[in-house]
Design an enzyme around this catalytic site. Sequence first.
Site, PDB file in Angstrom:
ATOM      1  N   ALA A   1     157.644  45.428  85.408  1.00 35.07           N
ATOM      2  CA  ALA A   1     156.555  45.720  86.350  1.00 35.07           C
ATOM      3  C   ALA A   1     156.717  44.956  87.662  1.00 35.07           C
ATOM      4  O   ALA A   1     156.257  45.398  88.709  1.00 35.07           O
ATOM      5  CB  ALA A   1     155.202  45.389  85.716  1.00 35.07           C
TER       6      ALA A   1
ATOM      7  N   TYR B   1     151.717  50.184  90.462  1.00 30.27           N
ATOM      8  CA  TYR B   1     150.328  49.796  90.705  1.00 30.27           C
ATOM      9  C   TYR B   1     150.195  49.298  92.155  1.00 30.27           C
ATOM     10  O   TYR B   1     151.182  48.896  92.773  1.00 30.27           O
ATOM     11  CB  TYR B   1     149.952  48.695  89.695  1.00 30.27           C
ATOM     12  CG  TYR B   1     148.545  48.180  89.820  1.00 30.27           C
ATOM     13  CD1 TYR B   1     147.462  49.003  89.520  1.00 30.27           C
ATOM     14  CD2 TYR B   1     148.303  46.871  90.213  1.00 30.27           C
ATOM     15  CE1 TYR B   1     146.169  48.531  89.643  1.00 30.27           C
ATOM     16  CE2 TYR B   1     147.014  46.396  90.331  1.00 30.27           C
ATOM     17  CZ  TYR B   1     145.945  47.230  90.055  1.00 30.27           C
ATOM     18  OH  TYR B   1     144.669  46.752  90.176  1.00 30.27           O
TER      19      TYR B   1
ATOM     20  N   THR C   1     149.424  46.690  93.719  1.00 31.70           N
ATOM     21  CA  THR C   1     149.919  45.386  94.187  1.00 31.70           C
ATOM     22  C   THR C   1     151.414  45.187  93.945  1.00 31.70           C
ATOM     23  O   THR C   1     151.946  44.131  94.291  1.00 31.70           O
ATOM     24  CB  THR C   1     149.194  44.233  93.459  1.00 31.70           C
ATOM     25  OG1 THR C   1     149.457  44.357  92.059  1.00 31.70           O
ATOM     26  CG2 THR C   1     147.703  44.251  93.709  1.00 31.70           C
ATOM     27  N   LYS C   2     152.109  46.138  93.373  1.00 28.53           N
ATOM     28  CA  LYS C   2     153.510  45.918  93.008  1.00 28.53           C
ATOM     29  C   LYS C   2     154.453  46.153  94.199  1.00 28.53           C
ATOM     30  O   LYS C   2     153.996  46.522  95.276  1.00 28.53           O
ATOM     31  CB  LYS C   2     153.857  46.784  91.803  1.00 28.53           C
ATOM     32  CG  LYS C   2     152.979  46.478  90.566  1.00 28.53           C
ATOM     33  CD  LYS C   2     153.253  45.119  89.966  1.00 28.53           C
ATOM     34  CE  LYS C   2     152.132  44.557  89.105  1.00 28.53           C
ATOM     35  NZ  LYS C   2     151.834  45.244  87.866  1.00 28.53           N
ATOM     36  N   THR C   3     155.754  45.952  93.995  1.00 30.08           N
ATOM     37  CA  THR C   3     156.678  45.924  95.140  1.00 30.08           C
ATOM     38  C   THR C   3     156.783  47.261  95.859  1.00 30.08           C
ATOM     39  O   THR C   3     157.000  47.299  97.059  1.00 30.08           O
ATOM     40  CB  THR C   3     158.081  45.466  94.715  1.00 30.08           C
ATOM     41  OG1 THR C   3     158.548  46.349  93.679  1.00 30.08           O
ATOM     42  CG2 THR C   3     158.067  44.034  94.204  1.00 30.08           C
TER      43      THR C   3
END
Length: 401
Positions: free
Chosen positions: A172, A196, A198-200
């Site tokens: 993740a 999601y 907030t992910k990279t």
Amino acid sequence: MSVTSHPMRSRSVLEVRSHFLPYHLPSIEQEEIDAVVDTLRSGWLTTGAKVKQFEEAFRAKVGARHAVALNSCTAALHLALEAVGVREGDEVIVPTMTFAATGEVVAYLKAKPVLVDCRPDNLTIDVDQVERSLSPKTKAILPVHFAGHPCDMVPLLELARSRNVYVIEDAAHALPAWYQGVMVGAIGDITCFSFYATKTITTGEGGMATTQHGEWAERMRVMSLHGMSRHAWNRYSAEGSWSYEILQSGYKYNLTDLAAALGIEQLKKCERFWKIRERYAALYHEGFEDLPEIIRPAVADNVQPAWHLYVVQLDLHRLRIGRNEFIDLLKKYNIGTSVHFIPLHLHPYYRRTYGYRPADFPNARACFDRILSLPLYPKMSEADVYYVIDVVREVVQHYRR
Ligand SMILES: *Cc1c(COP(=O)(O)O)cnc(C)c1O
């Protein structure tokens, strides 16, 4: 101790910035907006050509043979365990230093999450403890590439192979990340990514499972849409037909074309985003070099972390304040931070259901009191990074013992 509204007024040379610097902001640009609008206009919103295109691009990017797009990493982890045959009564080894999703997917299948401790230096899974925790019931190991730093995959895979267990990676945080020159996504049996918010890279909500094994990919694909033999895209397109068979009792985990349209554009920028995060991480690293109070994340030889998070540990013996006060002080300076993670074994569900106690995993327990995640994302400026460095230095200088 209590934190006053201007904690360091007497000594501070720092102006408090006027705008709050959030802990995270996604990088959504015109290309993403245009792609979503085009998809809205196309008349095809759910799983279709865009999802296919996203899967193909992602597969090629990480060097895997197969990629299955799903509506979350949680869904990917669930289907990955299901595909390799995790069933009721099995055990799956999970690091306690992770997010809720990594443990709960094991419980979905009525298997038991067997928690293990983390290494104190980079908070990835402790491979020696994995070895000690293997039992005849162990079906899989679920390492987490914490903060985007790859776990030590060679000993982990050797161990897994010698004991006939599968390695499902929770990646993740780990797009893009490299372990001995190989990209995360092409290493273990099945690798699960998150998009999601907030992910990279992000699709709002979304996930991807990659694997070299066609059978597992097919199983995940079928289970992701009601256990049906063919996808709606096949059914409703010109070359499809109305017919389908229900092969299994499946789930509703498919990604939409709207989300995939976003993902295709984000994936093109993955490398650019990573270079910025890597540079900012290097600035933090340098900025805290002479502060023994700030323990910086260790990077193993021959890995390149994704730098999803920049997690520092406070040396609490050298400070007069704890982590929570540290976070409150940064907030007074208009800096958002977060804590990754409250270890699973400290949560009521795990204590109640499996009988875990706080002292069971001393590294995770001790690290939890010391960790905080500083802002690290391409949308922040270099000046923002320097501001965070200055504020952290100021707080440390004021509250060191
Ligand atoms: C975010 C996260 C997940 C879950 O991802 P979703 O796409 O939100 O399901 C799983 N594991 C870890 C370690 C995460 O940080």
